[in-house]
Scaffold this active site. Structure first.
Site, PDB file in Angstrom:
ATOM      1  N   CYS A 279       0.831  -1.219   0.000  1.00  0.00           N
ATOM      2  CA  CYS A 279       0.000   0.000   0.000  1.00  0.00           C
ATOM      3  C   CYS A 279       0.859   1.260   0.000  1.00  0.00           C
ATOM      4  O   CYS A 279       0.440   2.284  -0.523  1.00  0.00           O
ATOM      5  CB  CYS A 279      -0.996  -0.022   1.141  1.00  0.00           C
ATOM      6  SG  CYS A 279      -0.281  -0.482   2.690  1.00  0.00           S
ATOM      7  N   GLU A 376      -3.813   4.338  -8.139  1.00  0.00           N
ATOM      8  CA  GLU A 376      -3.022   3.226  -7.621  1.00  0.00           C
ATOM      9  C   GLU A 376      -3.132   2.030  -8.566  1.00  0.00           C
ATOM     10  O   GLU A 376      -4.227   1.701  -9.013  1.00  0.00           O
ATOM     11  CB  GLU A 376      -3.551   2.835  -6.244  1.00  0.00           C
ATOM     12  CG  GLU A 376      -2.757   1.736  -5.588  1.00  0.00           C
ATOM     13  CD  GLU A 376      -3.280   1.392  -4.195  1.00  0.00           C
ATOM     14  OE1 GLU A 376      -4.502   1.262  -4.039  1.00  0.00           O
ATOM     15  OE2 GLU A 376      -2.451   1.252  -3.290  1.00  0.00           O
TER      16      GLU A 376
END
Ligand code: ADP
Length: 474
Positions: A279, A376
């Site tokens: 992440c 992302e």
């Protein structure tokens, strides 16, 4: 699964195939719990809070955490093997993961005996005695992702148990094997039934049932922004406390005065470690124009040298992606970026007969509003961009021009610039001359749409407590 202290081999909701991402073959099946099994687990946790666990001495909670750590230690290699088999990550990474998970249990065991309130005078000297109590939040539902299976178990469970909560934990359906082994290990320990429950299954099935359950007091979730938003909205119905650890598009900034070899190595590691399925991956590289070519060429050189393969092969540095679907998402994101005008320096799909492999990829795309600059990808895909001049505020504005705020790093030898960057970056973690490192004692979490709440450190333990104020008139 582990429900109310008993190992439960079958999910009444059926079973889910567990796939080896290096071969695409089915390894085994895992249980899919049904709503009643989730309910049993939650009720067992609620009952545990009313019994021996709810009134356990802090030393007893510490003992439980140390016992878990010792048992994990004795079985560490099996856990590493399982996570490599199930997730695909290189065995070296999986071995570091289990070591870190054990450390988390030991670190959090220390906190169990150090949770205290404070005293206040309520303003009027001598008229009142006031103090705060930190009490466990109660029943906690924990939902974890597939990129760091055993580490996520430790990050979630250990602080909750240290604080005195009882837990129902759901691993990701793509990587439940280490959680199931963990369940078996915990079942053999002297822990009251219901304190730790592990239920497996899909997000919309088991995960949602946990978030919706009225007896769950707190939810701690790590995963995608889309699901995180749903979790927050759903938890609001019963005002459950929520911790969300979501995605990011974390920038790595390189100034010309940095140790460039180190910056290149760190930037490559920041995005290619764990296949970029991290992440806080440093997925956006911002380099000063004066050193742009040198840095991106250096990172691309490293990317080309990285050995992509089966996680069990000792040569492997980048394993397969987690699933065929995810491989498709990563490939599409890169293809779309190239169609949109990004320059491909290296990487792209890797030809294999089977498995979900994708090569370490470096793209150059200077438009800050391009999709690849903003979204992302969660794979080994780096987008590099340049900046001009020495206006640090302009760089900070660039760094902050994102919906996310999980991590940001700066490479420079200028101490003032580094600290000003740390103050200005809207990010839960700022690294200076490094990226990705964690410490058990350093809180971790996001600003903005990367979520809220903190894991690790004292903050994680306190997040599993409610704060009570007691006011005594003397
Ligand atoms: P990813 O897309 O990276 O798999 P997800 O957010 O879908 O991320 O998954 C992270 C975790 O959340 C997994 O354990 C998954 O099963 C769970 N999950 C997915 N959807 C839901 C949902 N609606 N409610 C609760 N948990 C969910």
């Amino acid at each position: 699964m582990l429900i109310d202290g008993s190992l439960v081999p079958e999910g009444r909701g059926g079973e889910i195939a567990s796939i080896d991402p290096a071969t695409g073959q089915v390894i085994t099946t895992i249980p899919e719990a049904d709503h009643l099994q989730v309910d049993e687990a939650v009720r067992a946790a609620a009952t545990a809070m009313l019994g021996r666990w709810g009134s356990a001495r802090a030393e007893e909670r510490a003992r439980v955490l140390f016992d878990i750590a010792d048992r994990l230690d004795a079985d560490a290699h099996s856990f590493a093997l399982l996570d490599t088999l199930d997730n695909g990550k290189p065995l070296t990474t999986a071995t570091e993961d289990i070591a870190a998970a054990i450390e988390t249990f030991r670190y959090m065991a220390g906190w169990a005996t150090k949770i205290n309130g404070r005293t206040m005078s309520m303003g009027e000297n001598g008229a009142f005695h006031a103090y705060t109590l930190r009490q466990p939040s109660g029943v906690v539902g924990q939902i974890i992702p597939w990129n760091f299976p055993i580490v996520s178990i430790a990050w979630k469970l250990a602080p909750a148990l240290a604080a005195g909560c009882a837990v129902v934990l759901k691993p990701a359906e793509l990587t439940s094997l280490s959680a199931l082994r963990f369940a078996a290990l915990v079942a053999g320990l002297d822990i009251p039934p219901g304190v730790i429950n592990i239920v497996t299954g899909t997000g919309p099935g088991v995960g949602a049932a946990l978030v919706e359950h009225p007896l769950v007091d707190r939810v701690s979730f790590t995963g995608s922004g889309v699901t995180g938003r749903w979790v927050a909205q759903t938890a609001a119905a019963t005002m459950k406390r929520v911790t969300l650890e979501l995605g990011g598009k974390s920038p790595v900034v390189v100034f010309p005065d940095a140790d460039l070899d180190h910056a290149i190595e760190s930037a490559a590691n920041a995005i290619f470690f764990n296949q970029g399925e991290v992440c806080t991956a440093g997925s956006r590289l911002l380099v000063h124009r004066d050193v742009f070519d040198a840095v991106i060429d250096g990172v691309a050189e490293r990317a080309k040298r990285l050995s992509v393969g089966d996680g069990f092969d000792p040569e492997t540095e980048v394993g397969p992606l987690i699933s065929e679907a995810h491989l498709g998402r990563v490939s599409h994101a890169v293809e779309a970026a190239i169609r949109d005008g990004a320059e491909l320096l290296c990487g792209g799909p890797v030809k294999r007969d089977s498995g979900f492999f994708y090569g370490p990829t470096v793209l150059v795309e200077n438009r800050r509003d391009a999709k690849v600059s903003r979204e992302e990808i969660f794979g080994p895909v780096l987008v590099a961009q340049s900046f001009d001049g020495d206006d640090l505020q302009a760089v900070i504005d660039d760094v902050n021009d994102t919906l996310y705020g999980l991590g940001a790093s700066i490479f420079t030898r200028d101490i003032t610039r580094a600290h000003r960057f740390a103050i200005g970056a809207k990010s839960g973690t700022v690294w200076v001359n490094t990226h990705l490192d964690h410490g058990q004692d350093v809180p971790f979490g996001g600003y903005k749409q990367s979520g809220y709440g903190r894991e690790l450190g004292e903050e994680a333990v306190l997040s599993y407590t409610e704060l009570k104020s007691v006011k005594v008139r003397l």
